[in-house]
Design an enzyme around this catalytic site. Structure first.
Site, PDB file in Angstrom:
ATOM      1  N   SER A   1       9.839   9.328   4.305  1.00 49.52           N
ATOM      2  CA  SER A   1      10.289   8.475   3.244  1.00 49.52           C
ATOM      3  C   SER A   1       9.278   7.938   2.243  1.00 49.52           C
ATOM      4  O   SER A   1       8.231   7.511   2.789  1.00 49.52           O
ATOM      5  CB  SER A   1      11.132   7.537   3.965  1.00 49.52           C
ATOM      6  OG  SER A   1      11.696   6.451   3.016  1.00 49.52           O
TER       7      SER A   1
ATOM      8  N   LYS B   1       6.891   5.320  10.829  1.00 48.47           N
ATOM      9  CA  LYS B   1       6.941   6.736  10.366  1.00 48.47           C
ATOM     10  C   LYS B   1       5.484   7.137   9.765  1.00 48.47           C
ATOM     11  O   LYS B   1       4.763   8.375  10.001  1.00 48.47           O
ATOM     12  CB  LYS B   1       7.805   6.751   9.162  1.00 48.47           C
ATOM     13  CG  LYS B   1       9.300   6.938   9.468  1.00 48.47           C
ATOM     14  CD  LYS B   1      10.100   6.978   8.412  1.00 48.47           C
ATOM     15  CE  LYS B   1      11.596   6.995   8.465  1.00 48.47           C
ATOM     16  NZ  LYS B   1      12.076   8.402   9.549  1.00 48.47           N
TER      17      LYS B   1
ATOM     18  N   PRO C   1       3.737  -2.322   2.736  1.00 47.14           N
ATOM     19  CA  PRO C   1       4.114  -2.913   4.131  1.00 47.14           C
ATOM     20  C   PRO C   1       5.330  -3.967   4.003  1.00 47.14           C
ATOM     21  O   PRO C   1       6.266  -4.192   5.039  1.00 47.14           O
ATOM     22  CB  PRO C   1       3.082  -3.851   4.428  1.00 47.14           C
ATOM     23  CG  PRO C   1       1.937  -3.397   3.799  1.00 47.14           C
ATOM     24  CD  PRO C   1       2.357  -2.788   2.405  1.00 47.14           C
ATOM     25  N   ASP C   2       5.703  -4.360   2.769  1.00 45.26           N
ATOM     26  CA  ASP C   2       6.796  -5.395   2.503  1.00 45.26           C
ATOM     27  C   ASP C   2       8.076  -4.765   2.136  1.00 45.26           C
ATOM     28  O   ASP C   2       8.998  -5.386   1.664  1.00 45.26           O
ATOM     29  CB  ASP C   2       6.306  -6.510   1.550  1.00 45.26           C
ATOM     30  CG  ASP C   2       5.301  -7.321   2.063  1.00 45.26           C
ATOM     31  OD1 ASP C   2       5.125  -7.594   3.183  1.00 45.26           O
ATOM     32  OD2 ASP C   2       4.133  -7.662   1.441  1.00 45.26           O
ATOM     33  N   HIS C   3       7.981  -3.546   2.187  1.00 44.95           N
ATOM     34  CA  HIS C   3       9.254  -2.702   1.713  1.00 44.95           C
ATOM     35  C   HIS C   3      10.511  -3.075   2.308  1.00 44.95           C
ATOM     36  O   HIS C   3      10.447  -3.474   3.694  1.00 44.95           O
ATOM     37  CB  HIS C   3       9.054  -1.205   2.021  1.00 44.95           C
ATOM     38  CG  HIS C   3      10.026  -0.400   1.210  1.00 44.95           C
ATOM     39  ND1 HIS C   3      11.171  -0.184   1.597  1.00 44.95           N
ATOM     40  CD2 HIS C   3       9.817   0.320   0.046  1.00 44.95           C
ATOM     41  CE1 HIS C   3      11.918   0.659   0.714  1.00 44.95           C
ATOM     42  NE2 HIS C   3      10.885   0.999  -0.309  1.00 44.95           N
TER      43      HIS C   3
END
Length: 253
Positions: free
Chosen positions: A133, A155, A139-141
């Site tokens: 994806s 992932k 990292p803060d997605h």
């Protein structure tokens, strides 16, 4: 017939996995198809044929039979968050998401993918295609916050393990998945989540599935990683030349 490559698609009863399985079956002049699903229910959902195996990717021994004698692997397994029971949309607010026990991204997307990559290496697989994806560079997605699962982090860890495995690979980081017709859009490849800043950051599942199949056919797709988006239908010429599409990609990770 004997010389056709055997391709195993895992997560074969999932929404994108079942399209890949169907396309492999339809391409019986090019491939021998196999599927791996988690339950008898999943097997029935995609037709219940003998070439569909049942196993749990978090349990390495349970998936070994499916990997016997395969030439290529398409990984379409993924942890799936469930909405926490008791959400009332009439009260406003946002639903909370949780992962079921044993089905957290760390177990499914990291350990589960690692188990598949290891089993594929033992089987002497020549090519592994994995669908991931976009969003993994951040990292803060918001996706990482779902059920506190850090799904994109795990992932990406599995993708790195694959890239370091020595087995030829193709990593497809799909944009937002659409349940729309395939084959009618111009597809776009990118890197490092650059497509997320554009209005071409979504892609039909059917097109992702087609890219998986095409990646198996072209050397140009090997040892590459790319983001995948698309232009809206009707705005440009649909992609037909996949060799050219893969040739645009230069990133290995």
């Amino acid at each position: 017939m004997a010389n056709l490559p055997t391709v195993l698609v895992t997560g074969a009863s999932g929404r994108t996995g079942q399209i890949v399985y169907k396309k492999l079956k339809e391409g019986s002049d090019k491939f021998v198809a196999k599927g791996l699903v988690r339950s008898a229910q999943g097997k029935e959902k995609i037709g219940g044929e003998a070439d569909v195996f049942i196993g749990d990717i978090t349990d390495a021994d349970s998936i070994n039979p499916a990997f016997q004698g395969i030439d290529s692997l398409v990984i379409l397994t993924s942890a799936v968050p469930k909405m926490k029971p008791g959400f009332d949309p009439t009260k406003g607010g946002r639903p909370e998401f949780i992962f079921e026990d044993g089905q957290y991204p760390e177990q499914v997307d990291w350990i589960g993918q690692k188990n598949q990559i290891d089993a594929a290496k033992v089987a002497g697989v020549k090519h592994i295609v994995v669908v991931g994806s976009m969003g993994g560079t951040n990292p803060d997605h918001p996706l990482n916050k779902l059920g506190n699962g850090n799904i994109l982090v795990w992932k990406r860890k599995a993708e790195q393990y694959l890239a370091d495995s020595g087995t030829p690979y193709t990593i497809i980081r799909a944009g937002g998945l659409l349940d729309k017709e395939g084959g009618v859009r111009e597809l776009l490849v990118g890197k490092d989540d650059e497509l997320l800043q554009t209005d071409t950051k979504t892609v039909p599942r059917a097109d992702v599935a087609e890219v998986c199949i095409q990646a198996l056919l072209f050397e140009e797709a090997k040892n590459k990683a790319f983001d995948l988006g698309s232009k809206p239908e009707g705005t440009s010429t649909p992609t037909k030349d996949f060799k050219a599409l893969f040739s645009q990609v230069t990133s290995r990770f």
